[in-house]
Design a protein around this motif. Structure first.
Motif, PDB file in Angstrom:
ATOM      1  N   ALA A  37      -9.551 -20.647  -5.908  1.00  0.00           N
ATOM      2  CA  ALA A  37     -10.611 -19.693  -5.607  1.00  0.00           C
ATOM      3  C   ALA A  37     -10.400 -18.458  -6.465  1.00  0.00           C
ATOM      4  CB  ALA A  37     -10.568 -19.314  -4.133  1.00  0.00           C
ATOM      5  N   PRO A  38     -11.479 -17.787  -6.817  1.00  0.00           N
ATOM      6  CA  PRO A  38     -11.315 -16.543  -7.575  1.00  0.00           C
ATOM      7  C   PRO A  38     -10.548 -15.534  -6.733  1.00  0.00           C
ATOM      8  CG  PRO A  38     -13.615 -16.873  -6.899  1.00  0.00           C
ATOM      9  CD  PRO A  38     -12.893 -18.138  -6.596  1.00  0.00           C
ATOM     10  N   GLY A  39      -9.656 -14.819  -7.364  1.00  0.00           N
ATOM     11  CA  GLY A  39      -8.911 -13.794  -6.644  1.00  0.00           C
ATOM     12  C   GLY A  39      -7.649 -14.307  -5.975  1.00  0.00           C
ATOM     13  N   LYS A  40      -7.418 -15.624  -6.087  1.00  0.00           N
ATOM     14  CA  LYS A  40      -6.277 -16.190  -5.370  1.00  0.00           C
ATOM     15  C   LYS A  40      -4.944 -15.627  -5.873  1.00  0.00           C
ATOM     16  CE  LYS A  40      -4.099 -20.448  -5.679  1.00  0.00           C
ATOM     17  NZ  LYS A  40      -4.025 -21.901  -5.527  1.00  0.00           N
ATOM     18  N   ASN A  41      -4.804 -15.564  -7.187  1.00  0.00           N
ATOM     19  CA  ASN A  41      -3.524 -15.102  -7.727  1.00  0.00           C
ATOM     20  C   ASN A  41      -3.230 -13.658  -7.357  1.00  0.00           C
ATOM     21  OD1 ASN A  41      -3.018 -17.571  -8.805  1.00  0.00           O
ATOM     22  ND2 ASN A  41      -3.874 -17.066 -10.821  1.00  0.00           N
ATOM     23  N   THR A  42      -4.271 -12.839  -7.373  1.00  0.00           N
ATOM     24  CA  THR A  42      -4.096 -11.453  -6.969  1.00  0.00           C
ATOM     25  C   THR A  42      -3.650 -11.385  -5.519  1.00  0.00           C
ATOM     26  OG1 THR A  42      -6.006 -11.042  -8.362  1.00  0.00           O
ATOM     27  CG2 THR A  42      -5.215  -9.195  -7.022  1.00  0.00           C
ATOM     28  N   LEU A  43      -4.312 -12.174  -4.669  1.00  0.00           N
ATOM     29  CA  LEU A  43      -3.951 -12.172  -3.250  1.00  0.00           C
ATOM     30  C   LEU A  43      -2.503 -12.610  -3.066  1.00  0.00           C
ATOM     31  CD1 LEU A  43      -6.935 -13.555  -1.148  1.00  0.00           C
ATOM     32  CD2 LEU A  43      -6.071 -11.243  -1.330  1.00  0.00           C
ATOM     33  N   PHE A  44      -2.102 -13.614  -3.855  1.00  0.00           N
ATOM     34  CA  PHE A  44      -0.732 -14.096  -3.670  1.00  0.00           C
ATOM     35  C   PHE A  44       0.286 -13.041  -4.119  1.00  0.00           C
ATOM     36  CE2 PHE A  44       3.047 -16.735  -4.442  1.00  0.00           C
ATOM     37  CZ  PHE A  44       3.176 -17.204  -3.153  1.00  0.00           C
ATOM     38  N   LEU A  45      -0.067 -12.325  -5.163  1.00  0.00           N
ATOM     39  CA  LEU A  45       0.794 -11.214  -5.577  1.00  0.00           C
ATOM     40  C   LEU A  45       0.935 -10.202  -4.442  1.00  0.00           C
ATOM     41  CD1 LEU A  45      -0.005 -10.206  -9.262  1.00  0.00           C
ATOM     42  CD2 LEU A  45       2.219 -10.685  -8.220  1.00  0.00           C
ATOM     43  N   ILE A  46      -0.176  -9.968  -3.741  1.00  0.00           N
ATOM     44  CA  ILE A  46      -0.132  -9.033  -2.611  1.00  0.00           C
ATOM     45  C   ILE A  46       0.784  -9.581  -1.514  1.00  0.00           C
ATOM     46  CG2 ILE A  46      -1.490  -7.902  -0.810  1.00  0.00           C
ATOM     47  CD1 ILE A  46      -3.842  -7.841  -2.761  1.00  0.00           C
ATOM     48  N   VAL A  47       0.674 -10.905  -1.267  1.00  0.00           N
ATOM     49  CA  VAL A  47       1.545 -11.521  -0.258  1.00  0.00           C
ATOM     50  C   VAL A  47       2.994 -11.208  -0.588  1.00  0.00           C
ATOM     51  CG1 VAL A  47       2.397 -13.689   0.687  1.00  0.00           C
ATOM     52  CG2 VAL A  47      -0.040 -13.398   0.289  1.00  0.00           C
ATOM     53  N   ILE A  48       3.374 -11.459  -1.858  1.00  0.00           N
ATOM     54  CA  ILE A  48       4.761 -11.243  -2.268  1.00  0.00           C
ATOM     55  C   ILE A  48       5.134  -9.767  -2.143  1.00  0.00           C
ATOM     56  CG2 ILE A  48       6.375 -11.449  -4.210  1.00  0.00           C
ATOM     57  CD1 ILE A  48       5.495 -14.112  -3.084  1.00  0.00           C
ATOM     58  N   ALA A  49       4.216  -8.918  -2.586  1.00  0.00           N
ATOM     59  CA  ALA A  49       4.514  -7.482  -2.573  1.00  0.00           C
ATOM     60  C   ALA A  49       4.738  -6.969  -1.152  1.00  0.00           C
ATOM     61  CB  ALA A  49       3.383  -6.710  -3.243  1.00  0.00           C
ATOM     62  N   THR A  50       3.993  -7.518  -0.190  1.00  0.00           N
ATOM     63  CA  THR A  50       4.117  -6.998   1.179  1.00  0.00           C
ATOM     64  C   THR A  50       5.490  -7.264   1.775  1.00  0.00           C
ATOM     65  OG1 THR A  50       3.205  -9.024   2.115  1.00  0.00           O
ATOM     66  CG2 THR A  50       1.661  -7.223   1.719  1.00  0.00           C
ATOM     67  N   MET A  51       6.206  -8.244   1.209  1.00  0.00           N
ATOM     68  CA  MET A  51       7.538  -8.524   1.753  1.00  0.00           C
ATOM     69  C   MET A  51       8.468  -7.330   1.585  1.00  0.00           C
ATOM     70  SD  MET A  51       8.611 -12.420   1.109  1.00  0.00           S
ATOM     71  CE  MET A  51       7.636 -13.367  -0.012  1.00  0.00           C
ATOM     72  N   MET A  52       8.144  -6.462   0.639  1.00  0.00           N
ATOM     73  CA  MET A  52       9.028  -5.334   0.346  1.00  0.00           C
ATOM     74  C   MET A  52       8.759  -4.120   1.210  1.00  0.00           C
ATOM     75  SD  MET A  52       9.433  -5.132  -3.732  1.00  0.00           S
ATOM     76  CE  MET A  52       9.117  -3.396  -3.553  1.00  0.00           C
ATOM     77  N   ILE A  53       7.645  -4.132   1.913  1.00  0.00           N
ATOM     78  CA  ILE A  53       7.269  -2.937   2.666  1.00  0.00           C
ATOM     79  C   ILE A  53       8.019  -2.877   3.992  1.00  0.00           C
ATOM     80  CG2 ILE A  53       5.335  -1.758   3.785  1.00  0.00           C
ATOM     81  CD1 ILE A  53       3.577  -3.207   1.624  1.00  0.00           C
ATOM     82  N   PRO A  54       8.760  -1.808   4.217  1.00  0.00           N
ATOM     83  CA  PRO A  54       9.508  -1.722   5.476  1.00  0.00           C
ATOM     84  C   PRO A  54       8.539  -1.652   6.656  1.00  0.00           C
ATOM     85  CG  PRO A  54      10.083   0.096   3.994  1.00  0.00           C
ATOM     86  CD  PRO A  54       8.917  -0.614   3.390  1.00  0.00           C
TER      87      PRO A  54
END
Lengths: 316, 293
Positions: free
Chosen positions: B112-129
């Motif tokens: 789907a369009p935007g999937k890779n961006t969303l997945f990057l967000i998934v990964i990035a959120t792991m770092m947020i306390p």
């Protein structure tokens, strides 16, 4: 549909699929990920924006927030010794407990990776502390680290007269580190799993070249484990910066003021400001500084990783 | 990937040979790590008199087994604490297993369009306390009237979390895509593929997610501390801390009963790990093996 299926089944990358199918697939994708997407917006993104706003207000959560700009941050950095102490304790705790946990974990995993008898039993015994919930662990270590508790008894056998750990401001953080070392088995599991994935041929080759077991560990095992070590380092660091229950329970606030002042880390301080004093704005500012600290250290770790983390070329 | 040749085993290789020193070290370490647990048992079996004088011994010298039944009597509401823990944990586990599988599958397979961006967000959120969102979430749940209910502790789990999504995605990526394609030829839709083809194969990773979620919610302390005030609603993790912090001034908490509580808190985790470890080790997220077993 029939033509689409044909393209799909002949292993050709799906370039010939119709745009209708693509739209349908995209729709399903968004439907499937909607739990995460909604959760992200409602429980993460929205709250982050809110928290950023709160951090620039003076707010007790009952009356209207009063905009103060960067005042909270300025106060924290220039005029709050308790914050600096908490920051220092957090660094101290992370800087010792994380490497200690990694070295212990690595050492134990390497021992367990050998052909030992009763490996399952030993593995379980070493992993057991990890299974005890933090609250229970803290309860246990309040007793283990008591002035006349078994830890000091054991030190006594070695001729060392132990401090009164949790009653002493200078020793409260080391006490937290002792407790963290008890759970080093957590890292062992991942490391052991990764060790099993290292091709045995490498060791056979090492053997032919006459490498000792120690040499094989340094030249074969360790380089292959660097991605997992890196993962553990990052996760351990993030965890250590967020230490809360340990401090809250092990060094109960109020009863032992000196010890507590000697051990308070960032999250307990944040918690106290938010839910003890209802300084929601100030506490939000602390949470952002905590984030900043975690971010900086994670970035530093990723920067240095290029030099020491060894990735095999992935076979696909 | 390389496997040890059958029959010979890696024991003949120097790196895997166990020397007496190996055994000695392992036994000493295992003993040191087990001692605190022995000590817990010893305190849990102590009499109230021993508690008052704080004269605990490392190995049990007295055996007050009735302590284990006392915590369920009128003295302490530990039975209530336990039930609360079970309700909160099981609902959270169900929420994570239901949602993470779907989301992870979509990230691994659907385009789907935007999937890779969303997945990057998934990964990035792991770092947020989690602390960043703690206060606004508290305000949100307070405004919803959910404070002092289980809801703030359970509901967010139905929206999956980044780490679990990542685990499922990794797992699905290694399953042969011919499976989905064949199912599609047979006329199954995306949900059908997920439910009939993927779900049965996802069990190892979903069970692992269940175990992680259980470990997390069962032992969680900060969540209940923020949201629950009533003693009758507290899970065991908060309950045992509550008992020690509310004992009358100058009086030491009933450490023997607190340690019984600690054992009750630890035991389910030990049982779950014992039963579930094969899934944890099978999951193998480090790369290499096929993942289907």
């Amino acid at each position: 549909m029939a033509t689409i299926s044909k393209t799909a089944s002949t292993d050709v990358p799906k370039t010939g699929t119709s745009s209708k199918r693509r739209r349908r697939e995209a729709l399903w994708f968004y439907l499937f990920v909607s739990p995460w997407l909604i959760g992200f917006l409602v429980f993460l993104f929205g709250p982050m924006i809110a928290s950023l706003y709160y951090s620039m207000t003076d707010w007790d959560s009952f009356t209207d927030p009063v905009w103060v700009g960067f005042q909270n941050y300025v106060t924290l950095i220039t005029d709050d010794p308790r914050f600096w102490k908490a920051l220092w304790h957090t660094f101290y705790y992370a800087a010792v407990s994380v490497p200690l946990g990694l070295v212990l974990g690595l050492w134990l995993a390497n021992l367990l990776n050998k052909q030992v008898r009763a490996r399952k039993l030993l593995r379980t015994l070493i992993y057991l502390p990890t299974l005890v919930p933090l609250v229970a662990t803290a309860m246990i270590f309040r007793q283990v680290l008591a002035p006349n508790g078994p830890f000091n008894d054991a030190l006594g056998l070695l001729g060392i007269s132990g401090p009164s750990w949790l009653l002493d401001g200078d020793w409260a953080t080391p006490a937290l580190i002792v407790m963290s070392a008890w759970s080093a088995g957590a890292a062992t599991v991942l490391l052991l799993a990764a060790m099993k994935g290292i091709p045995k041929e490498l060791y056979e080759a090492g053997e032919v070249d006459g490498a000792s077991a120690v040499r094989q560990f340094w030249s074969i095992t360790l380089p292959h484990l660097t991605p997992i070590i890196f993962f553990n380092l990052i996760m351990g660091m993030i965890g250590a910066f967020q230490v809360f229950a340990q401090v809250y329970i092990l060094v109960p606030k109020g009863k032992l003021p000196a010890a507590y002042a000697g051990a308070e880390t960032m999250v307990p301080y944040l918690f106290d400001q938010a839910f003890g004093n209802y300084h929601m704005g100030y506490a939000s500012a602390i949470s952002w500084l905590l984030f900043l600290v975690v971010l900086v250290f994670t970035l530093i770790a990723f920067r240095t990783a290029r030099r020491w983390v060894f990735y095999e070329t992935e076979v696909k | 990937m390389g496997k040890a040749r059958r029959g010979q085993g890696p024991g003949r290789l120097r790196a895997f040979r166990a020397t007496p020193f190996t055994y000695a070290t392992l036994i000493v370490v295992a003993a040191i790590l087990t001692m605190p647990l022995v000590f817990v048992g010893s305190i849990a079996l102590s009499s109230d008199a021993t508690v008052n004088t704080n004269s605990f011994t490392l190995f049990p010298t007295e055996f007050h087994w009735e302590n284990f039944t006392r915590v369920f009597g009128s003295e302490l509401p530990m039975g209530r604490f336990l039930i609360n823990s079970v309700i909160i944990s099981l609902c959270s586990v169900a929420g994570q297993m239901l949602s993470s599988g779907l989301v992870g599958y979509a990230f691994a397979r659907l385009r789907a369009p935007g999937k890779n961006t969303l997945f990057l967000i998934v990964i990035a959120t792991m770092m947020i306390p989690t602390q960043i969102t703690m206060i606004p979430q508290f305000i949100l749940f307070r405004d919803l009237g959910w404070v002092n209910t289980y809801l703030p502790l359970i509901v967010p789990n139905f929206f999956s979390n980044a780490f679990n999504v990542f685990l499922v995605r990794q797992f699905v990526s290694r399953l042969p895509s011919q499976l989905d394609e064949a199912a599609m030829v047979d006329g199954l839709g995306f949900f059908g593929i997920y439910r009939r083809i993927m779900l049965p194969m996802l069990w190892p990773v979903l069970i692992a997610i269940g175990i992680f979620t259980l470990t997390h919610t069962w032992g969680d302390f900060m969540g209940p501390l923020i949201y629950l005030n009533d003693e009758s609603k507290m899970p065991l993790s908060l309950g045992i801390q509550y008992i020690t912090s509310t004992s009358a001034a100058g009086q030491s908490p009933s450490w023997n009963l607190v340690m019984v509580g600690s054992i009750l808190l630890a035991l389910p985790m030990i049982i779950v790990y014992y039963l579930g470890q094969k899934y944890l080790y099978e999951m193998d997220i480090s790369g290499g093996s096929a993942g289907v077993k």
